[in-house]
Design an enzyme around this catalytic site. Structure first.
Site, PDB file in Angstrom:
ATOM      1  N   ARG A 108       0.816  -1.221   0.000  1.00 53.37           N
ATOM      2  CA  ARG A 108       0.000   0.000   0.000  1.00 53.37           C
ATOM      3  C   ARG A 108       0.844   1.264   0.000  1.00 53.37           C
ATOM      4  NH1 ARG A 108      -3.795  -3.024   4.149  1.00 53.37           N
ATOM      5  NH2 ARG A 108      -5.162  -4.011   2.625  1.00 53.37           N
ATOM      6  N   LEU A 130      15.092 -11.460  -2.139  1.00 51.39           N
ATOM      7  CA  LEU A 130      13.932 -10.622  -2.406  1.00 51.39           C
ATOM      8  C   LEU A 130      14.236  -9.653  -3.534  1.00 51.39           C
ATOM      9  CD1 LEU A 130      13.191  -9.762   1.326  1.00 51.39           C
ATOM     10  CD2 LEU A 130      12.203 -11.626  -0.029  1.00 51.39           C
ATOM     11  N   GLU A 131      13.376  -9.621  -4.522  1.00 57.61           N
ATOM     12  CA  GLU A 131      13.490  -8.683  -5.640  1.00 57.61           C
ATOM     13  C   GLU A 131      12.594  -7.497  -5.322  1.00 57.61           C
ATOM     14  OE1 GLU A 131      11.869 -11.653  -7.888  1.00 57.61           O
ATOM     15  OE2 GLU A 131      13.685 -12.846  -7.946  1.00 57.61           O
TER      16      GLU A 131
END
Length: 171
Positions: A108, A130-131
């Protein structure tokens, strides 16, 4: 395939089918486990050279690894991507696999925590790369120790073990 619930995740941990190190029991949710961001990142080096998208291309050739000191955050500018890695190592039994997803509270804000390649193979024993991408109009500061993503565990019909290129999954 079926998704493991809170109680089934804890049962699998107790049986040794899922090993999470370090394990924070409060991170076990109703159908996933939250994972925390480490202090290791890879940023994309500036450049205009064409990078061929082929099997043999190595992402390490176009990125630079950094390790943050205690109390430091990582500033991700709008439209920028980086690689991060979880603090936790996850080991799965051959009949379990999983999905790595971002958390909605950060989505968000425009933060994509895992852009693609979210399937985690059976039998893995590694930390999760993690990309990360900032899709917002604001600079976002990433802090080590933040519960940044969630791992959803799936029970497979059968068993197998991943033996591919990223078996060690380091940065």
């Amino acid at each position: 395939m079926s998704v493991l619930s809170h109680d089934k995740i804890l049962e699998a941990i107790d049986k040794g089918d899922i090993i999470i190190e370090p394990l924070r029991r409060e991170a076990v949710g109703c159908a996933s486990v939250d994972l925390t961001l480490s202090n290791e990142f890879r940023y994309y080096k500036p450049g205009l050279a064409v990078v061929p998208i082929r099997e043999e291309t190595n992402y390490k050739d176009i990125t630079e690894k950094i390790t943050l000191k205690e109390g430091e955050g990582y500033l991700l500018l709008p439209g920028q991507a980086c690689l991060g890695i979880t603090e936790e190592t996850i080991k799965l039994a051959p009949h379990l696999c999983g999905l790595l997803e971002g958390r909605s509270r950060y989505a968000r804000m425009g933060l994509f925590v895992h852009i693609t390649a979210g399937f985690m193979n059976p039998g893995i024993s590694n930390r999760q790369v993690l990309e990360i991408y900032n899709a917002s109009n604001h600079p976002l500061e990433l802090w080590p120790g933040t519960r940044i993503c969630q791992f959803i565990f799936l029970k497979m019909d059968g068993a197998s073990t991943y033996t591919g290129r990223f078996i060690l999954n380091d940065l």
